[in-house]
Design an enzyme around this catalytic site. Structure first.
Site, PDB file in Angstrom:
ATOM      1  N   ASP A  30      -0.552  -9.192  -2.449  1.00  0.00           N
ATOM      2  CA  ASP A  30       0.294  -9.773  -1.495  1.00  0.00           C
ATOM      3  C   ASP A  30      -0.222 -11.279  -1.665  1.00  0.00           C
ATOM      4  O   ASP A  30      -1.260 -11.516  -1.970  1.00  0.00           O
ATOM      5  CB  ASP A  30      -0.516  -9.306  -0.010  1.00  0.00           C
ATOM      6  CG  ASP A  30       0.487  -9.826   1.001  1.00  0.00           C
ATOM      7  OD1 ASP A  30       1.047  -8.937   1.710  1.00  0.00           O
ATOM      8  OD2 ASP A  30       0.396 -10.924   1.379  1.00  0.00           O
ATOM      9  N   ASN A  85       3.990  -1.828   8.904  1.00  0.00           N
ATOM     10  CA  ASN A  85       4.551  -2.286  10.019  1.00  0.00           C
ATOM     11  C   ASN A  85       6.040  -1.817  10.331  1.00  0.00           C
ATOM     12  O   ASN A  85       6.671  -2.067   9.263  1.00  0.00           O
ATOM     13  CB  ASN A  85       4.473  -3.735  10.068  1.00  0.00           C
ATOM     14  CG  ASN A  85       3.037  -4.386  10.461  1.00  0.00           C
ATOM     15  OD1 ASN A  85       2.207  -3.922  10.853  1.00  0.00           O
ATOM     16  ND2 ASN A  85       2.661  -5.249   9.227  1.00  0.00           N
ATOM     17  N   GLN A  92       6.180  -6.874  11.392  1.00  0.00           N
ATOM     18  CA  GLN A  92       6.952  -6.834  10.205  1.00  0.00           C
ATOM     19  C   GLN A  92       7.964  -7.978  10.131  1.00  0.00           C
ATOM     20  O   GLN A  92       8.586  -8.416  10.878  1.00  0.00           O
ATOM     21  CB  GLN A  92       7.999  -5.390  10.201  1.00  0.00           C
ATOM     22  CG  GLN A  92       8.611  -5.522   8.757  1.00  0.00           C
ATOM     23  CD  GLN A  92       9.433  -3.884   8.549  1.00  0.00           C
ATOM     24  OE1 GLN A  92       9.937  -3.221   9.647  1.00  0.00           O
ATOM     25  NE2 GLN A  92      10.106  -3.808   7.460  1.00  0.00           N
ATOM     26  N   VAL A  94       8.932  -8.348   6.340  1.00  0.00           N
ATOM     27  CA  VAL A  94       9.998  -8.330   5.356  1.00  0.00           C
ATOM     28  C   VAL A  94      10.631  -6.978   5.377  1.00  0.00           C
ATOM     29  O   VAL A  94       9.827  -5.779   5.382  1.00  0.00           O
ATOM     30  CB  VAL A  94       9.150  -8.612   3.837  1.00  0.00           C
ATOM     31  CG1 VAL A  94       9.944  -8.007   2.607  1.00  0.00           C
ATOM     32  CG2 VAL A  94       8.478  -9.780   3.572  1.00  0.00           C
ATOM     33  N   HIS A  98       7.125  -1.209   2.836  1.00  0.00           N
ATOM     34  CA  HIS A  98       6.088  -1.524   2.068  1.00  0.00           C
ATOM     35  C   HIS A  98       4.802  -0.949   2.823  1.00  0.00           C
ATOM     36  O   HIS A  98       4.866  -1.112   3.763  1.00  0.00           O
ATOM     37  CB  HIS A  98       5.895  -3.106   1.579  1.00  0.00           C
ATOM     38  CG  HIS A  98       6.004  -3.976   2.884  1.00  0.00           C
ATOM     39  ND1 HIS A  98       7.261  -4.228   3.474  1.00  0.00           N
ATOM     40  CD2 HIS A  98       4.831  -4.570   3.463  1.00  0.00           C
ATOM     41  CE1 HIS A  98       6.794  -4.955   4.555  1.00  0.00           C
ATOM     42  NE2 HIS A  98       5.500  -5.378   4.564  1.00  0.00           N
ATOM     43  N   HIS A 100       0.989  -1.458   3.141  1.00  0.00           N
ATOM     44  CA  HIS A 100      -0.233  -2.310   2.686  1.00  0.00           C
ATOM     45  C   HIS A 100      -1.358  -1.440   2.289  1.00  0.00           C
ATOM     46  O   HIS A 100      -1.744  -0.548   3.187  1.00  0.00           O
ATOM     47  CB  HIS A 100      -0.572  -3.402   4.159  1.00  0.00           C
ATOM     48  CG  HIS A 100       0.488  -4.229   4.449  1.00  0.00           C
ATOM     49  ND1 HIS A 100       0.464  -5.463   4.096  1.00  0.00           N
ATOM     50  CD2 HIS A 100       1.583  -3.963   5.310  1.00  0.00           C
ATOM     51  CE1 HIS A 100       1.526  -6.088   4.597  1.00  0.00           C
ATOM     52  NE2 HIS A 100       2.198  -5.162   5.412  1.00  0.00           N
TER      53      HIS A 100
HETATM   54  P1  5GP Z   1       4.633  -7.411   6.617  1.00  0.00           P
HETATM   55  O1  5GP Z   1       4.330  -8.487   7.710  1.00  0.00           O
HETATM   56  O2  5GP Z   1       6.305  -7.316   6.710  1.00  0.00           O
HETATM   57  O3  5GP Z   1       4.304  -5.939   7.238  1.00  0.00           O
HETATM   58  O4  5GP Z   1       4.354  -7.626   5.242  1.00  0.00           O
HETATM   59  C1  5GP Z   1       4.818  -8.702   4.645  1.00  0.00           C
HETATM   60  C2  5GP Z   1       3.867  -9.107   3.578  1.00  0.00           C
HETATM   61  O5  5GP Z   1       4.533  -9.631   2.445  1.00  0.00           O
HETATM   62  C3  5GP Z   1       3.003 -10.167   4.168  1.00  0.00           C
HETATM   63  O6  5GP Z   1       1.484  -9.667   4.160  1.00  0.00           O
HETATM   64  C4  5GP Z   1       3.183 -11.255   3.452  1.00  0.00           C
HETATM   65  O7  5GP Z   1       1.922 -12.108   2.996  1.00  0.00           O
HETATM   66  C5  5GP Z   1       3.648 -10.820   1.968  1.00  0.00           C
HETATM   67  N1  5GP Z   1       4.622 -11.885   1.359  1.00  0.00           N
HETATM   68  C6  5GP Z   1       5.600 -12.521   1.829  1.00  0.00           C
HETATM   69  N2  5GP Z   1       6.349 -12.938   0.881  1.00  0.00           N
HETATM   70  C7  5GP Z   1       5.754 -12.694  -0.271  1.00  0.00           C
HETATM   71  C8  5GP Z   1       5.993 -13.077  -1.550  1.00  0.00           C
HETATM   72  O8  5GP Z   1       6.681 -13.797  -1.926  1.00  0.00           O
HETATM   73  N3  5GP Z   1       5.154 -12.546  -2.447  1.00  0.00           N
HETATM   74  C9  5GP Z   1       4.287 -11.640  -2.340  1.00  0.00           C
HETATM   75  N4  5GP Z   1       3.466 -11.069  -3.370  1.00  0.00           N
HETATM   76  N5  5GP Z   1       3.820 -11.327  -0.874  1.00  0.00           N
HETATM   77  C10 5GP Z   1       4.589 -11.682  -0.140  1.00  0.00           C
END
Ligand code: 5GP
Ligand code: ZN
Length: 112
Positions: A30, A85, A92, A94, A98, A100
């Site tokens: 992440d 999420n 969420q 993205v 996914h 975590h």
């Molecule tokens: P969510 O909030 O959708 O459950 O998790 C998305 C995760 O993607 C977050 O923890 C965020 O830090 C990570 N993330 C966002 N953009 C990027 C990226 O460009 N590269 C990587 N490796 N992680 C990312």
């Protein structure tokens, strides 16, 4: 998906800090880690969120947990928190499914 960040990382259009790859799954670090170990286990197939998965895709989503466990086992990590999420209202950001994987510090329950 042309404009999906995790599709781009999975197929190499954008660089990710990869720790594992197979034909169905990628695992990368992440970019904004919330724990000393913070990995994202991502299917190569675009599924926006858990609520969107079809029964056919349920095996693939289940595989995310298997891959997480294998990566942790190989990395000597025995205790970890797995989080998905589902929806903007719970964090969420993205919209490509996914898992975590968080480890390396104490975690509270219930989660915040
Ligand atoms: P969510 O909030 O959708 O459950 O998790 C998305 C995760 O993607 C977050 O923890 C965020 O830090 C990570 N993330 C966002 N953009 C990027 C990226 O460009 N590269 C990587 N490796 N992680 C990312
Ligand atoms: Zn995608």
């Amino acid at each position: 998906m042309d404009d999906c960040l995790f599709c781009k990382i999975a197929d190499g259009r954008i660089r990710g800090d990869m720790v594992y790859q197979d034909d169905k799954t990628v695992v990368f670090k992440d970019i904004n880690p919330q724990a000393p170990t913070h990995l994202l286990v991502v299917p190569r197939e675009h599924i926006p969120m858990v609520a969107d998965m079809t029964e056919r895709q349920s095996e693939l989503v289940g595989r995310l947990f298997y891959v997480a466990a294998e990566v942790c086992r190989k990395g000597g990590i025995s205790d970890y928190r797995l989080v998905i999420n589902n929806g903007q209202g719970v964090g969420q950001t993205v919209f490509h499914v996914h898992l975590h994987v968080l480890a390396g510090r104490p975690f509270h329950w219930p989660p915040g």
